[in-house]
Design a protein around this motif. Structure first.
Motif, PDB file in Angstrom:
ATOM      1  N   UNK A 112     -26.675  84.629  23.995  1.00  0.00           N
ATOM      2  CA  UNK A 112     -26.365  85.382  22.556  1.00  0.00           C
ATOM      3  C   UNK A 112     -27.633  85.572  21.704  1.00  0.00           C
ATOM      4  N   UNK A 113     -27.974  84.339  21.420  1.00  0.00           N
ATOM      5  CA  UNK A 113     -29.282  84.222  20.425  1.00  0.00           C
ATOM      6  C   UNK A 113     -30.562  84.891  21.116  1.00  0.00           C
ATOM      7  N   UNK A 114     -30.765  84.600  22.308  1.00  0.00           N
ATOM      8  CA  UNK A 114     -32.089  85.338  22.629  1.00  0.00           C
ATOM      9  C   UNK A 114     -31.942  86.685  23.132  1.00  0.00           C
ATOM     10  N   UNK A 115     -30.872  87.069  23.996  1.00  0.00           N
ATOM     11  CA  UNK A 115     -30.782  88.384  24.473  1.00  0.00           C
ATOM     12  C   UNK A 115     -29.949  89.461  23.724  1.00  0.00           C
ATOM     13  N   UNK A 116     -29.011  88.797  22.895  1.00  0.00           N
ATOM     14  CA  UNK A 116     -28.086  89.448  22.141  1.00  0.00           C
ATOM     15  C   UNK A 116     -26.750  89.528  22.677  1.00  0.00           C
ATOM     16  N   UNK A 117     -25.931  90.124  22.078  1.00  0.00           N
ATOM     17  CA  UNK A 117     -24.254  90.004  22.611  1.00  0.00           C
ATOM     18  C   UNK A 117     -24.199  90.992  23.884  1.00  0.00           C
ATOM     19  N   UNK A 118     -24.850  92.000  23.792  1.00  0.00           N
ATOM     20  CA  UNK A 118     -24.779  92.955  25.111  1.00  0.00           C
ATOM     21  C   UNK A 118     -25.506  92.503  26.146  1.00  0.00           C
ATOM     22  N   UNK A 119     -26.891  92.463  26.042  1.00  0.00           N
ATOM     23  CA  UNK A 119     -27.730  91.762  27.184  1.00  0.00           C
ATOM     24  C   UNK A 119     -27.465  90.445  27.462  1.00  0.00           C
ATOM     25  N   UNK A 120     -26.848  89.630  26.543  1.00  0.00           N
ATOM     26  CA  UNK A 120     -26.687  88.284  26.913  1.00  0.00           C
ATOM     27  C   UNK A 120     -25.703  88.128  28.160  1.00  0.00           C
ATOM     28  N   UNK A 121     -24.639  89.074  28.052  1.00  0.00           N
ATOM     29  CA  UNK A 121     -23.871  89.302  29.364  1.00  0.00           C
ATOM     30  C   UNK A 121     -24.426  89.268  30.694  1.00  0.00           C
ATOM     31  N   UNK A 122     -25.464  90.007  30.822  1.00  0.00           N
ATOM     32  CA  UNK A 122     -26.254  90.009  32.021  1.00  0.00           C
ATOM     33  C   UNK A 122     -26.858  88.539  32.408  1.00  0.00           C
TER      34      UNK A 122
END
Length: 526
Positions: free
Chosen positions: A322-332
């Motif tokens: 989450x902190x690095x990629x954000x809530x959406x891309x973090x799922x990836x």
């Protein structure tokens, strides 16, 4: 399903050559599907078995906790002995392209007993890794389900021990079934899963560098890059360096799966060796880029998002997604870890099943494991055995104690160093009469393998000493001795006991009548 017994008996003819006892005879073919894998496919198998995203999320933080900002240097230090040993594997594979790899080669070099124990080291290390892969895949399955549904109670199902074990056993059964069906059953799926994890890892690295350049305006950024990070001599103590190096070596383990498919690979004498070197280069590049980017973004501290924080170090990407990629891309990133563990769970069956097949073919294990499926051309019974052993091992370890399960992973480094170093020394001894023929033979068949073997042997013995201390691993003890030591040495001792029992039942192999230096190598039509 019907199995085909292709195990040659004494006096049988295989590819026109008498097999069994004597110097001129031997086992040449085992019934595996020839030409099933090419160079790219072999390299993908090596990368998939290592599972770079899975390795990074489980050891990136632990390594940073041991050596701090010298983590990239330790990644390079771990790569060096693996590269040197890879040369040994390549040279031995050229001369003896046998799916038994380390087992077969060490028998030819050092005799049946040392070779049997080398094969045992590979088998037990693989069982430990398979169980851990299944556990990680299970955790990320429920974590991803919780993220997608936005329901924390679904993610919390992973904390239910019975649900966790049931899910884990289901994944193991599925991976066993897929591996049973052969090398080409999921080739496209493997390409997709390996490509997915490398693309997502590259995206994570790019975004971590971007966060680092943004500095504290985004969140507590780590230090600026320094070339001192690449200096292994800057690690504070030898104990910390050895612990970090052991973790680093684990992160490269599995590339030799390329060699376990040599009897099924197009160009069996050269292709697997080339594929293993390609896999190693991809791995070291991925680890260095990720380690440096993550360290620049969040640092290696022991609090907050720091990589060395003990609360998150066992699963770094879950904390950083989450902190690095954000809530959406973090799922990836969750998807990538799940894909990495799942892909590796399937391909990791390859080396253990084929090692067991070879050991059985050469009468070092019961004959039933030498049966190959007539349609799928796979060691079906050996694959099923590996699946059952993995499921039983994980279930027992989980029910006994989470600490015990954790300590088996720490003991894994001991097994890896054990059979890799033996294989490296076997290369130099096997080719000892050729070392003076040319400078190339001297270095690639002698100097490099011996150096790699010595480095891994040093890590083996240093780790063995450190394991005695109860503080090593989870901190649990058995009669005042560290449980990691008890597990590691206990598993090797178990192999010794099984070997002695097998020797009484199958004396021909242990008397040197079945597999010798003069047993012909596999003949493959390329």
């Amino acid at each position: 399903m019907t199995q085909l017994d292709v195990r040659p008996r004494v006096g049988d003819t295989v590819n026109g050559v008498a097999g069994g006892e004597g110097g001129a005879g031997g086992v040449r073919g085992k019934g595996l599907g020839k030409g099933s894998v090419g160079l790219v496919g072999s390299a993908v198998i090596g990368i998939s078995t290592v599972a770079p995203v899975y390795c990074l999320t489980s050891t990136l933080g632990s390594t940073a906790g041991e050596v701090g900002v010298q983590m990239p240097a330790v990644f390079l230090a771990g790569f060096l002995p693996m590269l040197l040993v890879a040369f040994a594997y390549r040279e031995l594979n050229k001369a003896v392209p046998d799916c038994g790899t380390s087992f077969t080669w060490t028998v030819k070099a050092f005799g049946p007993r040392i070779g049997w124990m080398c094969g045992w080291g590979l088998v037990i290390a693989t069982i430990i890794v398979l169980s851990n892969l299944a556990g990680v895949a299970t955790s990320y399955f429920w974590l991803l389900a919780g993220e997608i549904t936005g329901n924390a109670s679904i993610a919390a199902l992973d904390d239910d021990k019975l649900v966790h074990i049931a899910t884990c056993l289901t994944l193991i059964a599925a991976a066993t079934a897929i591996s049973y069906r052969g090398m080409t059953a999921t080739k496209g799926v493997q390409y997709t899963l390996v490509g997915l994890q490398l693309v997502v890892l590259a995206l994570f690295v790019a975004m971590a560098f971007q966060k680092a350049s943004a500095g504290a305006a985004v969140f507590d950024a780590g230090p600026d890059f320094s070339w001192q990070w690449m200096n292994p001599f800057a690690v504070e103590s030898m104990g910390a360096f050895t612990a970090g190096l052991s973790l680093s070596i684990f992160m490269y383990w599995g590339w030799d799966a390329c060699l376990a498919t040599n009897e099924e690979t197009t160009g069996s004498a050269k292709t697997p060796g080339r594929a293993s070197l390609i896999a190693m280069v991809v791995l070291v590049g991925s680890y260095l880029a990720t380690g440096i980017a993550a360290q620049m973004a969040v640092g290696s501290g022991t609090t907050g998002l720091g990589l060395g924080n003990p609360e998150t170090s066992g699963n770094v990407f879950a904390a950083l997604a989450g902190p690095v990629m954000g809530p959406v891309l973090g799922i990836l990133l969750f998807v990538a870890v799940l894909a990495s563990a799942t892909a590796s769970l399937q391909t990791t069956f390859i080396p253990v099943a084929r090692t067991v097949l070879a050991m059985s073919t050469y009468e070092a294990l019961p004959a039933s494991y030498a049966k190959v499926h007539p349609r799928f051309k796979t060691p079906g019974r050996a694959t099923v055995m590996a699946g059952v052993a993995t499921g039983a091992f994980y279930t027992v370890m989980t029910l006994v104690s989470e600490n015990v399960l954790t300590d088996t992973i720490f003991a894994l480094g001991l097994m890896i160093c054990f059979y890799y170093s033996l294989t490296a020394f076997a290369c130099a001894w096997y080719f000892r009469s050729e070392l003076r023929r040319s400078a190339r033979d001297l270095f690639f068949k002698g100097v490099f393998p011996v150096l790699g073997g010595l480095l891994l042997a040093a890590v083996f013995f240093k780790t063995l000493i450190d394991m005695w201390n109860p503080s090593y691993g989870s901190g649990s003890t058995v009669l005042g001795v560290g449980s990691v030591f008890v597990i590691g040495v206990g598993l090797l001792a178990l192999g010794l006991v099984i070997m002695l029992i097998t020797e009484r039942r199958s004396p021909a192999f242990f008397r040197g009548r079945i597999l010798t230096r003069s047993t012909p190598a596999l003949v493959v039509e390329d």
